[in-house]
Each structure stands twice: as structure tokens, then as C-alpha cells.
Design an enzyme around this catalytic site. Structure first.
Site, PDB file in Angstrom:
ATOM      1  N   LYS A  74       0.818  -1.218   0.000  1.00  0.00           N
ATOM      2  CA  LYS A  74       0.000   0.000   0.000  1.00  0.00           C
ATOM      3  C   LYS A  74       0.857   1.276   0.000  1.00  0.00           C
ATOM      4  O   LYS A  74       2.050   1.229   0.300  1.00  0.00           O
ATOM      5  CB  LYS A  74      -0.950  -0.053   1.198  1.00  0.00           C
ATOM      6  CG  LYS A  74      -1.944  -1.230   1.092  1.00  0.00           C
ATOM      7  CD  LYS A  74      -3.012  -1.170   2.156  1.00  0.00           C
ATOM      8  CE  LYS A  74      -4.028  -2.289   1.976  1.00  0.00           C
ATOM      9  NZ  LYS A  74      -5.152  -2.201   2.941  1.00  0.00           N
ATOM     10  N   TYR A  77     -12.200  -2.178  -4.563  1.00  0.00           N
ATOM     11  CA  TYR A  77     -12.729  -2.406  -3.211  1.00  0.00           C
ATOM     12  C   TYR A  77     -14.260  -2.320  -3.180  1.00  0.00           C
ATOM     13  O   TYR A  77     -14.842  -2.050  -2.123  1.00  0.00           O
ATOM     14  CB  TYR A  77     -12.137  -1.384  -2.245  1.00  0.00           C
ATOM     15  CG  TYR A  77     -10.735  -1.736  -1.744  1.00  0.00           C
ATOM     16  CD1 TYR A  77     -10.514  -2.886  -0.995  1.00  0.00           C
ATOM     17  CD2 TYR A  77      -9.653  -0.904  -1.979  1.00  0.00           C
ATOM     18  CE1 TYR A  77      -9.244  -3.209  -0.516  1.00  0.00           C
ATOM     19  CE2 TYR A  77      -8.383  -1.214  -1.505  1.00  0.00           C
ATOM     20  CZ  TYR A  77      -8.191  -2.372  -0.771  1.00  0.00           C
ATOM     21  OH  TYR A  77      -6.934  -2.688  -0.287  1.00  0.00           O
ATOM     22  N   PHE A 105     -15.771   2.771   6.689  1.00  0.00           N
ATOM     23  CA  PHE A 105     -14.359   3.074   6.412  1.00  0.00           C
ATOM     24  C   PHE A 105     -14.071   3.254   4.923  1.00  0.00           C
ATOM     25  O   PHE A 105     -12.924   3.516   4.539  1.00  0.00           O
ATOM     26  CB  PHE A 105     -13.450   1.969   6.986  1.00  0.00           C
ATOM     27  CG  PHE A 105     -13.736   0.578   6.457  1.00  0.00           C
ATOM     28  CD1 PHE A 105     -13.173   0.128   5.272  1.00  0.00           C
ATOM     29  CD2 PHE A 105     -14.567  -0.294   7.162  1.00  0.00           C
ATOM     30  CE1 PHE A 105     -13.424  -1.143   4.790  1.00  0.00           C
ATOM     31  CE2 PHE A 105     -14.829  -1.578   6.688  1.00  0.00           C
ATOM     32  CZ  PHE A 105     -14.258  -1.998   5.492  1.00  0.00           C
ATOM     33  N   ARG A 121      -1.903 -14.784   3.685  1.00  0.00           N
ATOM     34  CA  ARG A 121      -2.677 -14.185   4.782  1.00  0.00           C
ATOM     35  C   ARG A 121      -1.969 -14.381   6.125  1.00  0.00           C
ATOM     36  O   ARG A 121      -1.995 -13.501   6.985  1.00  0.00           O
ATOM     37  CB  ARG A 121      -4.089 -14.762   4.803  1.00  0.00           C
ATOM     38  CG  ARG A 121      -4.873 -14.342   3.562  1.00  0.00           C
ATOM     39  CD  ARG A 121      -6.231 -14.977   3.457  1.00  0.00           C
ATOM     40  NE  ARG A 121      -7.135 -14.504   4.497  1.00  0.00           N
ATOM     41  CZ  ARG A 121      -7.703 -13.297   4.496  1.00  0.00           C
ATOM     42  NH1 ARG A 121      -7.449 -12.446   3.520  1.00  0.00           N
ATOM     43  NH2 ARG A 121      -8.524 -12.946   5.454  1.00  0.00           N
ATOM     44  N   THR A 128      -5.832  -8.156   9.805  1.00  0.00           N
ATOM     45  CA  THR A 128      -6.125  -6.866   9.153  1.00  0.00           C
ATOM     46  C   THR A 128      -5.821  -5.702  10.083  1.00  0.00           C
ATOM     47  O   THR A 128      -5.244  -4.693   9.667  1.00  0.00           O
ATOM     48  CB  THR A 128      -7.616  -6.818   8.739  1.00  0.00           C
ATOM     49  OG1 THR A 128      -7.894  -7.960   7.925  1.00  0.00           O
ATOM     50  CG2 THR A 128      -7.944  -5.561   7.963  1.00  0.00           C
ATOM     51  N   ARG A 153       2.137  -7.033   8.991  1.00  0.00           N
ATOM     52  CA  ARG A 153       1.361  -5.954   9.598  1.00  0.00           C
ATOM     53  C   ARG A 153       1.858  -5.629  11.005  1.00  0.00           C
ATOM     54  O   ARG A 153       1.812  -4.461  11.415  1.00  0.00           O
ATOM     55  CB  ARG A 153      -0.125  -6.301   9.564  1.00  0.00           C
ATOM     56  CG  ARG A 153      -0.693  -6.110   8.148  1.00  0.00           C
ATOM     57  CD  ARG A 153      -2.030  -6.721   7.993  1.00  0.00           C
ATOM     58  NE  ARG A 153      -2.668  -6.378   6.715  1.00  0.00           N
ATOM     59  CZ  ARG A 153      -3.624  -7.105   6.162  1.00  0.00           C
ATOM     60  NH1 ARG A 153      -4.047  -8.203   6.757  1.00  0.00           N
ATOM     61  NH2 ARG A 153      -4.147  -6.742   5.006  1.00  0.00           N
ATOM     62  N   ASN A 196      -2.576  -0.369   6.693  1.00  0.00           N
ATOM     63  CA  ASN A 196      -2.132  -1.666   7.202  1.00  0.00           C
ATOM     64  C   ASN A 196      -1.154  -2.380   6.274  1.00  0.00           C
ATOM     65  O   ASN A 196      -1.087  -3.606   6.238  1.00  0.00           O
ATOM     66  CB  ASN A 196      -3.340  -2.553   7.554  1.00  0.00           C
ATOM     67  CG  ASN A 196      -4.163  -2.924   6.329  1.00  0.00           C
ATOM     68  OD1 ASN A 196      -3.954  -2.387   5.254  1.00  0.00           O
ATOM     69  ND2 ASN A 196      -5.085  -3.870   6.492  1.00  0.00           N
ATOM     70  N   HIS A 217      -2.359  -5.605   1.144  1.00  0.00           N
ATOM     71  CA  HIS A 217      -3.631  -6.279   0.894  1.00  0.00           C
ATOM     72  C   HIS A 217      -3.308  -7.636   0.283  1.00  0.00           C
ATOM     73  O   HIS A 217      -2.363  -7.757  -0.493  1.00  0.00           O
ATOM     74  CB  HIS A 217      -4.493  -5.480  -0.092  1.00  0.00           C
ATOM     75  CG  HIS A 217      -5.640  -6.272  -0.635  1.00  0.00           C
ATOM     76  ND1 HIS A 217      -6.820  -6.426   0.054  1.00  0.00           N
ATOM     77  CD2 HIS A 217      -5.767  -7.017  -1.779  1.00  0.00           C
ATOM     78  CE1 HIS A 217      -7.633  -7.213  -0.643  1.00  0.00           C
ATOM     79  NE2 HIS A 217      -7.011  -7.577  -1.761  1.00  0.00           N
ATOM     80  N   GLU A 237      -8.930 -10.501  -8.647  1.00  0.00           N
ATOM     81  CA  GLU A 237      -8.010  -9.420  -8.287  1.00  0.00           C
ATOM     82  C   GLU A 237      -6.734  -9.463  -9.127  1.00  0.00           C
ATOM     83  O   GLU A 237      -6.182  -8.420  -9.482  1.00  0.00           O
ATOM     84  CB  GLU A 237      -7.691  -9.491  -6.794  1.00  0.00           C
ATOM     85  CG  GLU A 237      -8.893  -9.133  -5.932  1.00  0.00           C
ATOM     86  CD  GLU A 237      -8.610  -9.133  -4.443  1.00  0.00           C
ATOM     87  OE1 GLU A 237      -9.508  -8.739  -3.684  1.00  0.00           O
ATOM     88  OE2 GLU A 237      -7.492  -9.525  -4.021  1.00  0.00           O
TER      89      GLU A 237
HETATM   90  P1  CMP Z   1      -7.521  -4.849   2.963  1.00  0.00           P
HETATM   91  O1  CMP Z   1      -7.018  -6.235   3.157  1.00  0.00           O
HETATM   92  O2  CMP Z   1      -6.846  -4.018   1.939  1.00  0.00           O
HETATM   93  O3  CMP Z   1      -9.084  -4.910   2.628  1.00  0.00           O
HETATM   94  C1  CMP Z   1      -9.967  -3.833   2.922  1.00  0.00           C
HETATM   95  C2  CMP Z   1      -9.315  -2.766   3.737  1.00  0.00           C
HETATM   96  O4  CMP Z   1     -10.179  -1.852   4.399  1.00  0.00           O
HETATM   97  C3  CMP Z   1      -8.543  -3.408   4.859  1.00  0.00           C
HETATM   98  O5  CMP Z   1      -7.412  -4.088   4.354  1.00  0.00           O
HETATM   99  C4  CMP Z   1      -8.240  -2.206   5.729  1.00  0.00           C
HETATM  100  O6  CMP Z   1      -7.110  -1.487   5.305  1.00  0.00           O
HETATM  101  C5  CMP Z   1      -9.449  -1.296   5.507  1.00  0.00           C
HETATM  102  N1  CMP Z   1     -10.289  -1.199   6.689  1.00  0.00           N
HETATM  103  C6  CMP Z   1     -10.463  -0.094   7.407  1.00  0.00           C
HETATM  104  N2  CMP Z   1     -11.302  -0.308   8.424  1.00  0.00           N
HETATM  105  C7  CMP Z   1     -11.675  -1.595   8.357  1.00  0.00           C
HETATM  106  C8  CMP Z   1     -12.531  -2.423   9.143  1.00  0.00           C
HETATM  107  N3  CMP Z   1     -13.180  -1.958  10.212  1.00  0.00           N
HETATM  108  N4  CMP Z   1     -12.670  -3.715   8.792  1.00  0.00           N
HETATM  109  C9  CMP Z   1     -12.024  -4.204   7.693  1.00  0.00           C
HETATM  110  N5  CMP Z   1     -11.201  -3.450   6.917  1.00  0.00           N
HETATM  111  C10 CMP Z   1     -11.025  -2.170   7.238  1.00  0.00           C
END
Ligand code: CMP
Length: 142
Positions: free
Chosen positions: A11, A51, A59, A87, A93, A104, A114, A117, A128
Site C-alpha cells: 500500500k 474495493y 471506512f 494471509r 487486518t 502488519r 495496514n 492487501h 483481483e
Molecule cells: P484490505 O485487506 O486491503 O481490505 C480492505 C481494507 O479496508 C482493509 O485491508 C483495511 O485497510 C481497511 N479497513 C479499514 N477499516 C476496516 C474495518 N473496520 N474492517 C475491515 N477493513 C477495514
């Protein structure tokens, strides 16, 4: 365990912070191989499309603003059980819940910032990967 491919995004905050090498090192140490890579800056529409599953969540706006604020590194990772393995290497996450040694835990700042992805299932991995890469530009074995 089957050979699989999965999509990984490093990211914008991690690209800006010069952490690409440290993050890719985690993938390689974990047994995953980079078989395609490119740096791109997503437009707002592209980020909303990628997304789309999160549209309407509280968010979403912050996520789109963050993901478009600089370039990302998109990669295809290949290996045995690559989707689940990626993962595990990424960690939870929410970085506050990420296990020690995960990407992370070491590189993320917040739920939104974070670091990485990764695709969460075979169907999403296929979609994707196709979002970023033509098949001819993936140098994997499957
Ligand atoms: P990612 O794996 O890129 O997929 C969706 C992204 O939304 C996640 O990582 C986070 O960076 C972001 N995000 C922010 N808030 C939340 C939340 N409450 N739950 C899940 N994803 C979130």
C-alpha cells in the site's frame, strides 16, 4: 497442497516509507515467489472498483482516499497454498491484532494504513489478479 497464485498489494504508505524490500523479503522467506509485479497509482474510480465489496461501509471513504494517495506495488505471488500462506505472512487486518513477525505487526500503522492487501479466497484471487495483470505478464508455473 496445491500450487496457487494470489494478489498482493503493497500500500502507498509502505511504498513511500521505502519498505518494499522488507515486505517482499517476508513473502520470500515464507516460501512465496513474486511471479509478476508493477507499480501503479490507482485512480479514484479504479480504487472504488477494486474495493467495491466494501462500498457503503463506514471506512470506505478513508480507504479510497488512502489507496489513491500514492503508488502501490501490485504483485502476483505463487506457491503452495499461496492464498492462505500470504494471509498468515501478512497477519491480521488490524495491526494491533497481528502476530509478531508478520508484515502488519512490523510495518502497519492502523487498520487503514495496514501495509498490504492480499486476496482472501481463490475466486477473489482470480478476479483481483485479472484486475492488475494480463495472463501474458505473469511468469508463474500454473
Ligand atoms: P484490505 O485487506 O486491503 O481490505 C480492505 C481494507 O479496508 C482493509 O485491508 C483495511 O485497510 C481497511 N479497513 C479499514 N477499516 C476496516 C474495518 N473496520 N474492517 C475491515 N477493513 C477495514
Amino acid at each position: 497442497m496445491p500450487q496457487e497464485q494470489t494478489l498482493s498489494l503493497i500500500k502507498p504508505s509502505s511504498v513511500t516509507a521505502n519498505q518494499i524490500g522488507g515486505i517482499i523479503n517476508k513473502f520470500e522467506e515464507g516460501g512465496l515467489k513474486v511471479v509478476a509485479a508493477k507499480m501503479v497509482r490507482l485512480t479514484e474510480n479504479q480504487a472504488k472498483d477494486f474495493y467495491g465489496v466494501h462500498q457503503g461501509k463506514p471506512f470506505f471513504g478513508e480507504l479510497i482516499s488512502f489507496m489513491t494517495k500514492g503508488p502501490i506495488l501490485a504483485q502476483v505471488l505463487e506457491g503452495e497454498n499461496a492464498i492462505q500462506k500470504n494471509r498468515e505472512i501478512m497477519g491480521a487486518t488490524n495491526p494491533a491484532e497481528a502476530a509478531p513477525g508478520t508484515i502488519r505487526a512490523e510495518f502497519a500503522h492502523s487498520m487503514t494504513e495496514n501495509a498490504v492487501h492480499g486476496s482472501d479466497a481463490p475466486e477473489t484471487a482470480e478476479k483481483e489478479i485479472a484486475f492488475f495483470f494480463d495472463k501474458k505478464d505473469i511468469y508463474g508455473t500454473i
